[in-house]
Scaffold this motif. Structure first.
Motif, PDB file in Angstrom:
ATOM      1  N   ASN A  50       0.840  -1.224   0.063  1.00 48.46           N
ATOM      2  CA  ASN A  50      -0.007   0.092  -0.084  1.00 48.46           C
ATOM      3  C   ASN A  50       0.980   1.290  -0.174  1.00 48.46           C
ATOM      4  N   CYS A  51       2.106   1.059  -0.332  1.00 43.82           N
ATOM      5  CA  CYS A  51       3.000   2.325  -0.259  1.00 43.82           C
ATOM      6  C   CYS A  51       2.341   3.202  -1.536  1.00 43.82           C
ATOM      7  N   PRO A  52       2.223   4.623  -0.900  1.00 44.70           N
ATOM      8  CA  PRO A  52       1.424   5.405  -1.694  1.00 44.70           C
ATOM      9  C   PRO A  52       2.499   6.371  -2.517  1.00 44.70           C
ATOM     10  N   CYS A  53       3.941   6.131  -2.467  1.00 43.02           N
ATOM     11  CA  CYS A  53       4.955   6.950  -3.407  1.00 43.02           C
ATOM     12  C   CYS A  53       4.666   6.749  -4.870  1.00 43.02           C
ATOM     13  N   THR A  54       5.439   7.837  -5.587  1.00 47.89           N
ATOM     14  CA  THR A  54       5.089   8.024  -7.128  1.00 47.89           C
ATOM     15  C   THR A  54       5.560   6.722  -7.838  1.00 47.89           C
ATOM     16  N   GLU A  55       6.543   6.068  -7.183  1.00 45.52           N
ATOM     17  CA  GLU A  55       7.214   4.827  -7.882  1.00 45.52           C
ATOM     18  C   GLU A  55       6.094   3.654  -7.705  1.00 45.52           C
ATOM     19  N   CYS A  56       5.489   3.511  -6.649  1.00 45.88           N
ATOM     20  CA  CYS A  56       4.394   2.550  -6.592  1.00 45.88           C
ATOM     21  C   CYS A  56       3.226   2.852  -7.240  1.00 45.88           C
ATOM     22  N   ARG A  57       2.743   4.315  -7.289  1.00 43.72           N
ATOM     23  CA  ARG A  57       1.392   4.625  -7.619  1.00 43.72           C
ATOM     24  C   ARG A  57       1.426   5.520  -8.705  1.00 43.72           C
TER      25      ARG A  57
ATOM     26  N   GLY B 132      15.512  -1.573   1.050  1.00 41.01           N
ATOM     27  CA  GLY B 132      15.733   0.124   1.277  1.00 41.01           C
ATOM     28  C   GLY B 132      14.503   0.845   0.999  1.00 41.01           C
ATOM     29  N   HIS B 133      13.398   0.326   0.390  1.00 45.58           N
ATOM     30  CA  HIS B 133      12.372   1.242  -0.191  1.00 45.58           C
ATOM     31  C   HIS B 133      11.530   1.855   1.210  1.00 45.58           C
ATOM     32  N   ARG B 134      11.144   3.273   1.024  1.00 46.50           N
ATOM     33  CA  ARG B 134      10.528   3.897   1.827  1.00 46.50           C
ATOM     34  C   ARG B 134       9.109   4.173   1.479  1.00 46.50           C
ATOM     35  N   ALA B 135       8.377   4.414   2.598  1.00 46.71           N
ATOM     36  CA  ALA B 135       6.819   4.743   2.175  1.00 46.71           C
ATOM     37  C   ALA B 135       6.301   5.530   3.317  1.00 46.71           C
TER      38      ALA B 135
HETATM   39 ZN    ZN Z   1       6.513   2.939  -2.915  1.00 48.80          ZN
END
Ligand code: ZN
Ligand code: OGA
Ligand code: ZN
Length: 363
Positions: free
Chosen positions: A24-31, A69-72
């Motif tokens: 559910n990471c909302p970052c722009t890489e994920c969504r 190391g991905h950050r959310a």
């Molecule tokens: Zn993300």
């Protein structure tokens, strides 16, 4: 806002699984920031994903994941709204106020068409009542042909069927349905033979100059919950027996197989169907058939209790909007020679919920 990391341990404990947070990471890489849609599939998430570190600020927490190391960053309010057991999509018994006739306000709740049209807050309140109680009655709507379609358009879309965009309920010489006679109609849900079933029904009164012809509504979720309490074995039979419903004429042949009481995956009541006019012969062993009939009779007995049914009279210009997956509707008999004319149409709850959400968001 309660903090999410207050449980003491070496690493702050979150009431969410690492794989869930990462998914559910909302970052722009994920969504995709243009539409919020997810850009990866579950198989792209490392199978050994873990929470490495959590830092909390006033309104957000930042989670760093191993092994990559991905950050959310999550808003605490968003996380709070997604705790285990928080409310669902609004359709199951968990999100409803169940009622018997005596629980409803006296006078019976009605909404004026002029207020409903002029005031978005009033419109939202009336539509929320459909979600919560399963119905709303508008009064003072135009007494004019096809008004029911305009009413449906205030919150959603008409579900066109083989009956057309709307259907007339009045006495007919050659009725293809008992609704088109002056006979009483016992509590039922409409069109259980359709897949998907129409989730909303509207009945708009153009004329009701007869003795009799009174309307009734009954909370089918409440009736099902009473059956569960009073006779759990019967409840289990009705939630686990497929019943076939059918309707046909020369141009149409419809059939759908569903239980009378349908549960969601968590076991909560989500849909009720009850219509002795379109229910078909069961294809069950004699032993299962007997079990079914015992349970069906129990449910029918609960449905026939007078304290469950709220009775009212539709006058010209009244329109009742109700949840056809939950409420049962009925009418008393009237003389075939009498003048009574309703126009009905079907629509759906998803669009109604959308209208409520948009009106609520605009407040
Ligand atoms: Zn993300
Ligand atoms: C129907 C129906 C009720 C009424 O047409 O489905 O239930 O009041 N009519 O005539
Ligand atoms: Zn009906």
């Amino acid at each position: 806002m309660p903090t999410l990391t207050s449980v003491s341990s070496e690493r702050p404990a979150l009431p969410f699984a690492a794989v869930w947070l990462r998914d559910n990471c909302p970052c722009t890489e994920c969504r995709d920031p243009r539409n919020g849609q997810k850009l990866f599939g579950i198989a792209d998430v490392p199978v050994d994903v873990r929470v490495l570190d959590v830092t909390e600020s006033r309104e957000t927490i930042t989670v760093t994941f191993a092994p990559d190391g991905h950050r959310a960053e999550f808003a605490l309010a968003w996380l709070d709204a997604h705790r285990a057991d928080s409310a669902g999509d609004g359709r199951s018994e968990r999100d409803k106020t169940m009622w018997s006739a005596a629980d409803l306000d006296d006078p019976f709740p009605r909404w004026s068409w002029s207020g409903y049209r002029a005031d978005p807050l009033e419109r939202a309140a009336a539509l929320r009542q459909v979600q919560r109680l399963g119905f709303a009655i508008l009064s003072g709507t135009p007494v004019a042909d096809q008004t029911v379609l305009d009413i449906a358009a205030t919150f959603g879309f008409v579900r066109e069927t083989n009956y057309g965009r709307l259907f007339d309920v009045r006495v007919e010489a050659n009725p293809n349905n008992l609704a088109f006679t002056g006979m009483a109609i016992a509590p039922h849900t409409d069109n259980p033979y359709r897949d998907p079933v129409p989730t909303l029904q509207l009945l708009h009164c153009l004329r009701n100059a007869v003795e009799g012809g009174e309307s009734g509504l009954l909370d089918g979720f409440h009736a099902a919950a009473l059956l569960r309490k009073e006779d759990p074995a019967a409840f289990d039979v009705l939630t686990s027996t497929l019943v076939s419903f059918a309707w046909s004429d020369t141009g149409t042949v419809l059939r759908a197989d569903r239980p009378l009481i349908e549960l969601d995956a968590l076991g909560h009541i989500r849909e009720v169907r009850f219509n002795n006019r379109s229910m078909q012969a069961l294809n069950l062993s004699p032993a299962r058939t007997l079990e079914f009939y015992r349970a069906y009779r129990c449910f029918a007995e609960i449905i026939s209790r007078p304290d469950l049914l709220v009775s009212f009279r539709l006058e010209a210009g009244d329109c009742v909007i109700f949840d056809n997956t939950r409420l049962l509707h009925a009418r008393t008999a009237f003389a075939d020679s009498g003048s009574r004319h309703l126009q009905g149409c079907y629509a759906d709850l998803d669009a109604l919920a959308s209208t409520v959400a948009v009106l609520g968001a605009g407040r």
